[in-house]
Design a protein around this motif. Structure first.
Motif, PDB file in Angstrom:
ATOM      1  N   GLY A 139      38.987  50.632  34.184  1.00 34.38           N
ATOM      2  CA  GLY A 139      40.527  50.588  34.099  1.00 34.38           C
ATOM      3  C   GLY A 139      41.451  50.585  35.685  1.00 34.38           C
ATOM      4  O   GLY A 139      42.654  50.875  35.373  1.00 34.38           O
ATOM      5  N   ASP A 140      40.665  50.502  36.497  1.00 33.91           N
ATOM      6  CA  ASP A 140      41.272  50.767  37.837  1.00 33.91           C
ATOM      7  C   ASP A 140      40.941  49.598  38.762  1.00 33.91           C
ATOM      8  O   ASP A 140      41.748  48.957  38.839  1.00 33.91           O
ATOM      9  N   PHE A 141      39.733  49.197  39.046  1.00 31.93           N
ATOM     10  CA  PHE A 141      39.551  48.093  40.055  1.00 31.93           C
ATOM     11  C   PHE A 141      38.171  47.651  39.778  1.00 31.93           C
ATOM     12  O   PHE A 141      37.167  48.424  39.382  1.00 31.93           O
ATOM     13  N   SER A 142      37.651  46.450  40.509  1.00 29.04           N
ATOM     14  CA  SER A 142      36.174  45.693  40.488  1.00 29.04           C
ATOM     15  C   SER A 142      36.142  44.862  41.911  1.00 29.04           C
ATOM     16  O   SER A 142      37.038  44.222  42.016  1.00 29.04           O
ATOM     17  N   ILE A 143      35.078  45.423  42.433  1.00 25.00           N
ATOM     18  CA  ILE A 143      34.995  44.559  43.732  1.00 25.00           C
ATOM     19  C   ILE A 143      33.458  44.080  43.318  1.00 25.00           C
ATOM     20  O   ILE A 143      32.502  44.931  43.129  1.00 25.00           O
ATOM     21  N   GLY A 185      23.677  31.249  54.806  1.00 28.19           N
ATOM     22  CA  GLY A 185      22.612  32.043  54.362  1.00 28.19           C
ATOM     23  C   GLY A 185      22.154  31.636  52.989  1.00 28.19           C
ATOM     24  O   GLY A 185      21.344  30.878  52.915  1.00 28.19           O
ATOM     25  N   PHE A 186      22.598  32.488  52.088  1.00 28.88           N
ATOM     26  CA  PHE A 186      22.447  32.170  50.525  1.00 28.88           C
ATOM     27  C   PHE A 186      23.102  30.934  50.261  1.00 28.88           C
ATOM     28  O   PHE A 186      24.178  30.374  50.924  1.00 28.88           O
ATOM     29  N   ASP A 187      22.599  30.048  49.340  1.00 30.17           N
ATOM     30  CA  ASP A 187      23.064  28.811  49.037  1.00 30.17           C
ATOM     31  C   ASP A 187      24.117  29.007  48.107  1.00 30.17           C
ATOM     32  O   ASP A 187      25.280  28.257  48.238  1.00 30.17           O
ATOM     33  N   PHE A 188      24.591  30.018  47.524  1.00 30.83           N
ATOM     34  CA  PHE A 188      25.682  30.286  46.557  1.00 30.83           C
ATOM     35  C   PHE A 188      26.059  31.647  46.788  1.00 30.83           C
ATOM     36  O   PHE A 188      25.298  32.764  46.851  1.00 30.83           O
ATOM     37  N   LEU A 189      27.317  31.936  46.979  1.00 31.37           N
ATOM     38  CA  LEU A 189      27.949  33.132  47.361  1.00 31.37           C
ATOM     39  C   LEU A 189      29.167  33.221  46.175  1.00 31.37           C
ATOM     40  O   LEU A 189      29.954  32.270  46.090  1.00 31.37           O
ATOM     41  N   SER A 190      29.334  34.470  45.662  1.00 34.22           N
ATOM     42  CA  SER A 190      30.464  34.564  44.807  1.00 34.22           C
ATOM     43  C   SER A 190      31.166  35.989  45.015  1.00 34.22           C
ATOM     44  O   SER A 190      30.364  36.964  45.215  1.00 34.22           O
ATOM     45  N   PHE A 191      32.547  36.029  45.176  1.00 33.86           N
ATOM     46  CA  PHE A 191      33.022  37.351  45.315  1.00 33.86           C
ATOM     47  C   PHE A 191      34.330  37.352  44.449  1.00 33.86           C
ATOM     48  O   PHE A 191      35.074  36.372  44.239  1.00 33.86           O
ATOM     49  N   HIS A 192      34.664  38.708  44.207  1.00 34.38           N
ATOM     50  CA  HIS A 192      35.826  38.820  43.246  1.00 34.38           C
ATOM     51  C   HIS A 192      36.405  40.367  43.718  1.00 34.38           C
ATOM     52  O   HIS A 192      35.908  41.220  44.031  1.00 34.38           O
ATOM     53  N   PHE A 193      37.657  40.288  43.602  1.00 35.34           N
ATOM     54  CA  PHE A 193      38.441  41.718  43.912  1.00 35.34           C
ATOM     55  C   PHE A 193      39.632  41.630  42.712  1.00 35.34           C
ATOM     56  O   PHE A 193      40.393  40.638  42.730  1.00 35.34           O
ATOM     57  N   MET A 194      39.575  42.699  41.937  1.00 28.20           N
ATOM     58  CA  MET A 194      40.566  42.778  40.746  1.00 28.20           C
ATOM     59  C   MET A 194      41.111  43.933  40.357  1.00 28.20           C
ATOM     60  O   MET A 194      40.348  45.015  40.748  1.00 28.20           O
ATOM     61  N   LEU A 195      42.334  43.928  40.290  1.00 25.29           N
ATOM     62  CA  LEU A 195      43.119  45.451  39.910  1.00 25.29           C
ATOM     63  C   LEU A 195      43.447  45.371  38.421  1.00 25.29           C
ATOM     64  O   LEU A 195      43.726  44.313  38.100  1.00 25.29           O
ATOM     65  N   PHE A 196      43.262  46.362  37.760  1.00 24.44           N
ATOM     66  CA  PHE A 196      43.838  46.481  36.561  1.00 24.44           C
ATOM     67  C   PHE A 196      44.954  47.602  35.992  1.00 24.44           C
ATOM     68  O   PHE A 196      44.924  48.932  37.043  1.00 24.44           O
TER      69      PHE A 196
END
Length: 686
Positions: free
Chosen positions: A177-181, A203-214
C-alpha cells in the motif's frame, strides 16, 4: 459452518506448487508459467485488505465462485469489518478448502504506520525486504559447450560463448500500500557474464528494475522502470496471471482489471519500460503510459545502388537467449515505443465497471515477416494502434463481462462472457470470443484456444457442481474454429475440447481426483501422406487421463501418488504414453524435504507427459518427458534463522531407449541428464 480450531487453521503461507497444480492441473508448453508465478507472488507479498478489498480484486485470485463472492460482500456490508480470519467460516458457501486457498492472499489487519516515516526510513523498515540468489546447472556437457568443429569452408562451427550456469538475483523492498522497489537480474546457461556496452550486456544478460508508489493523494499508482498493465478482458492490455482452460472451469475464464503493476519476471518480452501513472478522482481512474524498450530481432539490411542501405525486421524474438555470436547480434536490434491510455469508471455499489483502452506501438524499423501461406494477414509495417471498450456488471450471483477492440488494420476482436452461481452447489460460465485474422494486439492475452487473440472464433461452457464439502465435479466443453490458415494447418478448420474432473475429499487429510480430457484438432498431413498437389488436413484426437491421490496423515508428512495416461490418433495411426509418480514431503521444523520418483513410457513426442514438480522458492519445474525412462528429484530447505534460508534441489532423468538427449547445440551425448539448483534468501527486516 466449518470450524477452524487454532491448531488447524492455515498459516497463510503460500504453497505455490500445490495451489497451481490443484487448480490448473493440466500443463501445456504455451502457458507462461514464469508470469503466472510472478503474478501470484505479487498478490501474496501485497495481500488484499479484507476490510477494503473490492469485488474485482477478489475475483482476480481465481478462488471464489460468484456465490461465494456475493456472500462475502453481503456479510461485510451487514456486519462491518471482520474481527478475525476465523470469522470467514461464518460466511455462507465458504468451505474449509476455500479459506485455506485464500488466506495466503489476504490480510485482516490494517497496514502498518510506516507511511508516516520519512522516505529513507520507510525503505529501511519495509515489511517485504529480501535478496535472493539462485544457481542452476546441468552437469552433463551439451554440444554447445564442446570445442568448435572446423567446417568445410574453413570457418569454426557455432558454440556457446558463456558458461553452463543459470544465475538469478532478485532484490526487493516493498511496503504494501505504499511503495515497491525491485531489481531482477538473470544469466541463462551459455550466456556470457560480461560488461559490453556495444552488445548491450551489462554483467547479467537481462536486467529489470522498477520503482512504484501507491496511493499518494489522488495518484493511485506512479511507476518508473519496468511494468505491466491489465485492463478489460485482455484484448489490448493483457499482462499478468491468465491461465485459461483447465481444471478450474469457472473463475479462470475472465480477466481482471488489475491496472498498473510492477514487472518482476525474467521473460524478456511482454512488458513496458518507461513511466506510467494512474490518477483517481471519485469513481474515475485515468492511466497513462510511455515506454521505450529494446527488443531482440532479426535485422535484414537491403543495400541499394547508391551505396546506402535500408533495413527491416523480419521477426521479433522473445526467447531471451543470447548464447552464440548469432544470437548476440540480434539482441536489442529494435526499439519499441509505446504510448497508451486507459479510462475506467467503477461503481462498486452498483456492480458496474466501464472502461476504454488505447495503445499505440511503433518500431525503429519496418516489420516484414517472411511471407508464408498462413501468415498473409499478420502485422506488417512500422506502427500499430489498438483500441477497445469494455464493461462488467455484477447482479446478485451473476457476473457479465465483455470487451470489443479494433486495430489499425481494421481487424476486430470480441469477448463476451458470464459467470453465474445458479445455486449454492452449481456454478456456470459461458464465453464467446471472435478474433479476426487481421486483428493485431501486441500485448493482448484474451481467453482463447491459441496463444494469441487472432484468427479464431469459439464458444466455451464450464460447469462446477459441489453438492457437499466432500465431492466436487467440474467440466467444460469448448468448440472453436479457425477461419484462416495457421501454422501446420493450411486450410480453415475447426475443433473441440472437453474436460471432466471428479474430486473426492472426505476430510482434510485425504484428497483424490480423476480427470479426463479430450481434444480434437486438425493439422497438415506430412508430405509423404499427401495424395494431391493441395495441402490436406487430417483430424487428430488427443486423450488424457489422470488419477491422483494425496494423503497427509499429520502436519509433518504428505504422500502423493499419480497415474497419467495419454493417446494420440491421426490418419489411422494411434500412439500412447503413460507416467507413474510417487511423491513424499516432510515438514520438520526448520527442515523441509520433498522428493519424487517417476516412471514414463511414451511412443512419441505427441504423448509427452507433463509432470509438475516442486522447486526452490518461486521457481517452477514442469519437465515434459517422452521415450522410456525414469526421473527422480530431491528438494531440501533449511531455515538457518529468521533472516537466512537455503534451498538445494537435485534432479536426474535416465532414458532407457536412447543414446543422446536433445538436438543441435543442446544435445547431450548419453542417456542421463542431471541438474542441481541452489538458492539462498536473506530477509532484511526480521
Amino acid at each position: 459452518m466449518y470450524r477452524l480450531s487454532a491448531q488447524n487453521v492455515a498459516t497463510g503461507e503460500l504453497d505455490l506448487e500445490s495451489f497451481v497444480e490443484e487448480r490448473f492441473s493440466f500443463q501445456e508448453e504455451d502457458i507462461a508459467y514464469e508470469d503466472l508465478y510472478e503474478s501470484l507472488l505479487q498478490v501474496h507479498l501485497n495481500p488484499l485488505d479484507l476490510q477494503e478489498a473490492t469485488a474485482e480484486q477478489l475475483r482476480s485470485l481465481y478462488i471464489l465462485s460468484p456465490f461465494q463472492l456475493a456472500s462475502f460482500l453481503d456479510y461485510r456490508n451487514t456486519f462491518g469489518p471482520l474481527i478475525s480470519v476465523y470469522e470467514l467460516q461464518a460466511i455462507p458457501g465458504w468451505t474449509l478448502e476455500t479459506i485455506e486457498n485464500i488466506l495466503p492472499f489476504i490480510r485482516q489487519d490494517v497496514y502498518s504506520g510506516n507511511q508516516k516515516m520519512p522516505g529513507f526510513k520507510r525503505f529501511q523498515a519495509a515489511e517485504n525486504a529480501y535478496l535472493i540468489f539462485r544457481n542452476r546447472r546441468v552437469w552433463q556437457t551439451r554440444k554447445g559447450f564442446t570445442p568448435a568443429d572446423t567446417l568445410s569452408n574453413g570457418q569454426l562451427s557455432s558454440r556457446y560463448l558463456g558458461g553452463p550456469d543459470d544465475l538469478y538475483v532478485r532484490f526487493r523492498l516493498q511496503q504494501p500500500g505504499d511503495f515497491s522497489i525491485g531489481l531482477t537480474a538473470e544469466k541463462d546457461a551459455g550466456e556470457q557474464f560480461i560488461w559490453d556496452k556495444k552488445t548491450k550486456r551489462y554483467g547479467f544478460d537481462f536486467l529489470s528494475f522498477h520503482f512504484m508508489l501507491f496511493d499518494k493523494g489522488p495518484w493511485k499508482t506512479l511507476a518508473l522502470g519496468d511494468y505491466q498493465l491489465q485492463f478489460g478482458q485482455g484484448l489490448v492490455f493483457g499482462s499478468g496471471f491468465s491461465v485459461g482452460k483447465g481444471a478450474e472451469t469457472i473463475a479462470t475464464v475472465r480477466r481482471s482489471s488489475l491496472g498498473l503493476r510492477p514487472y518482476t519476471s525474467v521473460l524478456e518480452s511482454g512488458f513496458f519500460r518507461g513511466a506510467a501513472a494512474t490518477y483517481k478522482t471519485g469513481n474515475l481512474e485515468l492511466t497513462g503510459l510511455f515506454s521505450l524498450a529494446p527488443r531482440s530481432a532479426n535485422l535484414q539490411v537491403i543495400p541499394d545502388s547508391l551505396e546506402a542501405s535500408e533495413s527491416y525486421l523480419s521477426s521479433l524474438i522473445s526467447s531471451g537467449l543470447h548464447r552464440t555470436k548469432n544470437e548476440i547480434e540480434k539482441k536489442g536490434q529494435a526499439r519499441e515505443q509505446n504510448f497508451g491510455l486507459n479510462l475506467q469508471y467503477r461503481n462498486s455499489d452498483k456492480g458496474i465497471q466501464l472502461g476504454t483502452n488505447f495503445l499505440h506501438s511503433r518500431y525503429s524499423q519496418e516489420v516484414f515477416p517472411l511471407k508464408r501461406i498462413y501468415n498473409q494477414f499478420e502485422f506488417r509495417g512500422k506502427s500499430n494502434y489498438t483500441g477497445s471498450i469494455y464493461f462488467s456488471y455484477n447482479f446478485a450471483n451473476h457476473y457479465f463481462f465483455a470487451e470489443s477492440a479494433i486495430s489499425k488494420s481494421r481487424g476486430m476482436g470480441h469477448v463476451f462472457g458470464i459467470m453465474s452461481s445458479l445455486n449454492r452447489s452449481l456454478d456456470l460460465s459461458l464465453v464467446w470470443r471472435k478474433f479476426d485474422r487481421n486483428f493485431h494486439s501486441f500485448y493482448g492475452n484474451a481467453f482463447s484456444e491459441g496463444s494469441r487473440p487472432i484468427n479464431e472464433e469459439g464458444l466455451y461452457l464450464g460447469l462446477n457442481f459441489k453438492p457437499n464439502r466432500k465431492i466436487n465435479w467440474s467440466a467444460y466443453y469448448d468448440y472453436f474454429t479457425f477461419p484462416w490458415l495457421r501454422f501446420r494447418m493450411y486450410a480453415p478448420s475447426s475443433g473441440n475440447e472437453w474436460l471432466s474432473r471428479f474430486t473426492y475429499r472426505p476430510h482434510k487429510k485425504l484428497m483424490s481426483f480423476i480427470q479426463w480430457r479430450e481434444e480434437t484438432k486438425s493439422r497438415n498431413l506430412v508430405s509423404e501422406e499427401q495424395s494431391s498437389n493441395h495441402y490436406q488436413l487430417a483430424t487428430g484426437k488427443r486423450r488424457n487421463f489422470v488419477w491422483s491421490l494425496s494423503y497427509q496423515p499429520n502436519q509433518w508428512w504428505q504422500f502423493k501418488t499419480r497415474v497419467q495416461q495419454s493417446s494420440f490418433q491421426i490418419n489411422g495411426q494411434k500412439t500412447r504414453g503413460f507416467a507413474i509418480l510417487q511423491d513424499l514431503s516432510a515438514n520438520l521444523g526448520n527442515w523441509k524435504f520433498s522428493g519424487r520418483l517417476s516412471l514414463f513410457d511414451t511412443d512419441d513426442f505427441e504423448n509427452r507427459q507433463f509432470l509438475y514438480e516442486r522447486n526452490v522458492l518461486w521457481a517452477f519445474s514442469i519437465p515434459n518427458l517422452y521415450g522410456q525412462g525414469y526421473r527422480y528429484y530431491l528438494l531440501g530447505q533449511y531455515k538457518l534463522n529468521q533472516r537466512i534460508t537455503f534451498w538445494l534441489r537435485w534432479a536426474k532423468t535416465t532414458y532407457t531407449n536412447r543414446e543422446s538427449i536433445g538436438t543441435g547445440l543442446q544435445e547431450i551425448a548419453g542417456n542421463e541428464i542431471t541438474e542441481t539448483t541452489f538458492q539462498v534468501r536473506y530477509q532484511f527486516n526480521r
